[in-house]
Each structure stands twice: as C-alpha cells, then as structure tokens.
Design a protein around this motif. Structure first.
Motif, PDB file in Angstrom:
ATOM      1  N   UNK A  87       0.903  -1.145   0.287  1.00 25.94           N
ATOM      2  CA  UNK A  87       0.155   0.289   0.188  1.00 25.94           C
ATOM      3  C   UNK A  87       0.750   1.312  -0.328  1.00 25.94           C
ATOM      4  N   UNK A  88       1.927   1.470   0.826  1.00 27.77           N
ATOM      5  CA  UNK A  88       2.687   2.690   0.882  1.00 27.77           C
ATOM      6  C   UNK A  88       3.536   2.425  -0.634  1.00 27.77           C
ATOM      7  N   UNK A  89       3.940   1.700  -1.312  1.00 28.99           N
ATOM      8  CA  UNK A  89       4.132   1.763  -2.641  1.00 28.99           C
ATOM      9  C   UNK A  89       3.919   2.357  -3.220  1.00 28.99           C
ATOM     10  N   UNK A  90       2.292   1.667  -3.561  1.00 29.40           N
ATOM     11  CA  UNK A  90       1.378   1.777  -4.556  1.00 29.40           C
ATOM     12  C   UNK A  90       0.867   3.894  -4.146  1.00 29.40           C
ATOM     13  N   UNK A  91       0.887   4.093  -2.704  1.00 25.73           N
ATOM     14  CA  UNK A  91       0.582   5.651  -2.624  1.00 25.73           C
ATOM     15  C   UNK A  91       1.283   6.756  -3.138  1.00 25.73           C
ATOM     16  N   UNK A  92       2.874   6.082  -2.405  1.00 29.25           N
ATOM     17  CA  UNK A  92       4.034   6.868  -3.430  1.00 29.25           C
ATOM     18  C   UNK A  92       3.687   6.988  -5.000  1.00 29.25           C
ATOM     19  N   UNK A  93       3.380   6.177  -5.849  1.00 30.03           N
ATOM     20  CA  UNK A  93       4.154   6.552  -7.360  1.00 30.03           C
ATOM     21  C   UNK A  93       2.927   6.764  -6.970  1.00 30.03           C
ATOM     22  N   UNK A  94       1.602   6.984  -6.686  1.00 29.68           N
ATOM     23  CA  UNK A  94       0.805   8.146  -7.284  1.00 29.68           C
ATOM     24  C   UNK A  94       1.524   9.125  -6.917  1.00 29.68           C
ATOM     25  N   UNK A  95       1.456   9.140  -5.486  1.00 22.88           N
ATOM     26  CA  UNK A  95       1.853  10.743  -4.670  1.00 22.88           C
ATOM     27  C   UNK A  95       2.762  11.671  -5.951  1.00 22.88           C
ATOM     28  N   UNK A  96       3.764  10.820  -6.804  1.00 24.97           N
ATOM     29  CA  UNK A  96       4.961  10.955  -7.576  1.00 24.97           C
ATOM     30  C   UNK A  96       4.163  11.293  -8.852  1.00 24.97           C
ATOM     31  N   UNK A  97       3.542  10.785  -9.434  1.00 29.04           N
ATOM     32  CA  UNK A  97       3.014  10.905 -10.164  1.00 29.04           C
ATOM     33  C   UNK A  97       1.743  12.289 -10.586  1.00 29.04           C
ATOM     34  N   UNK A  98       1.347  12.314  -9.305  1.00 25.30           N
ATOM     35  CA  UNK A  98       0.420  13.493  -9.389  1.00 25.30           C
ATOM     36  C   UNK A  98       1.500  14.692  -9.250  1.00 25.30           C
ATOM     37  N   UNK A  99       2.300  14.778  -8.319  1.00 25.84           N
ATOM     38  CA  UNK A  99       3.407  15.876  -7.969  1.00 25.84           C
ATOM     39  C   UNK A  99       4.356  15.874  -9.876  1.00 25.84           C
ATOM     40  N   UNK A 100       4.391  15.320 -10.520  1.00 26.88           N
ATOM     41  CA  UNK A 100       5.036  15.291 -11.419  1.00 26.88           C
ATOM     42  C   UNK A 100       3.993  15.701 -12.605  1.00 26.88           C
ATOM     43  N   UNK A 101       2.684  15.302 -12.180  1.00 21.45           N
ATOM     44  CA  UNK A 101       1.632  15.983 -13.538  1.00 21.45           C
ATOM     45  C   UNK A 101       1.378  18.088 -13.195  1.00 21.45           C
ATOM     46  N   UNK A 102       1.836  18.118 -11.942  1.00 20.06           N
ATOM     47  CA  UNK A 102       1.473  19.644 -11.240  1.00 20.06           C
ATOM     48  C   UNK A 102       2.577  20.461 -12.073  1.00 20.06           C
ATOM     49  N   UNK A 103       4.121  19.902 -11.598  1.00 17.94           N
ATOM     50  CA  UNK A 103       4.441  20.601 -12.355  1.00 17.94           C
ATOM     51  C   UNK A 103       4.746  20.096 -13.792  1.00 17.94           C
TER      52      UNK A 103
END
Length: 129
Positions: free
Chosen positions: A54-70
């Motif tokens: 769950x932690x891995x999936x959360x951090x993967x989604x978090x990084x994808x969202x942050x990449x989209x924002x930048x």
C-alpha cells in the motif's frame, strides 16, 4: 622464429545486473518505523507486507500527481507549493490545518527537524515560514 607471447584480451564485464532494472523502493525499515510509530502494537509479517504494498502504491501515485503538477506549471522541479496543493486536494491540508502543523503532529522529532526549518537564537527556537 619464436614469437612473443601476448596475453589474451579479457572481455570486459558489463556492470549491469542480470536481473534487469528495478524500480526504486521506499526502505522497508523506514516504512516499518513510521508504521510502528502509529500502530504501537505487534503486527504480523503478512499484515506488514500489505502495508508495504500500500505504501509503494501510495508513493507511486503521489509522485505521478506531483509530476503532473510540475508539468502543468511548465517546470522541471517539484516545489513545496506542489506538495501543499496536492495535500489540499486530498483534504489533508486546510486553512485550519497547515502543512507544518501536520508535520509537528505526526512525525517523530528527528524528521520534524529535517522537514521544518528552525532558526535558533540563544535559548529561543523560532519557526520559519
């Protein structure tokens, strides 16, 4: 006539792994430390494996969202404002609950010192905003 013996050329080994490329992962010890900080009771190995996934999936989604924002802001660097915007959209950061309050409330002291810049003057500690 005698010929000088030449050493046979040894083929150079590639430093790549036979296994193939692996994705970076969050350290198991860090996940365990943070999780045990909140749970405060024994956890079975099977349950902890699920927490890791769950932690891995959360951090993967978090990084994808942050990449989209930048990308949307036409930048190449993630900034604190991006993370704060993401946490606002998730409902974690509000006007009544700013980011630094969440850090102070939920992180151990050694991580708080790393995440919140502090100016020390004599015996007084002042938070920088």
């Amino acid at each position: 006539p005698l010929q000088l013996l030449q050493p046979k050329p040894v083929p150079k080994r590639l430093k790549t792994s036979q296994r193939g490329p692996r994705e970076p992962q969050v350290a198991r010890s860090l996940i365990k430390e943070v999780f045990s900080h909140f749970v405060k009771m024994p956890v079975t190995r099977d349950a902890f494996k699920i927490v890791e996934k769950c932690s891995e999936k959360y951090f993967k989604q978090l990084s994808n969202d942050l990449e989209a924002y930048t990308d949307h802001a036409r930048r190449k660097t993630v900034e604190v404002a991006d993370l704060e915007l993401l946490m606002r959209r998730q409902g974690l950061v509000t006007d009544k609950m700013p980011l630094h309050v969440l850090i102070e409330r939920y992180f151990p002291l050694e991580y708080r010192k790393l995440l919140i810049p502090v100016a020390v003057s004599g015996n007084e500690v002042m938070l920088l905003k």
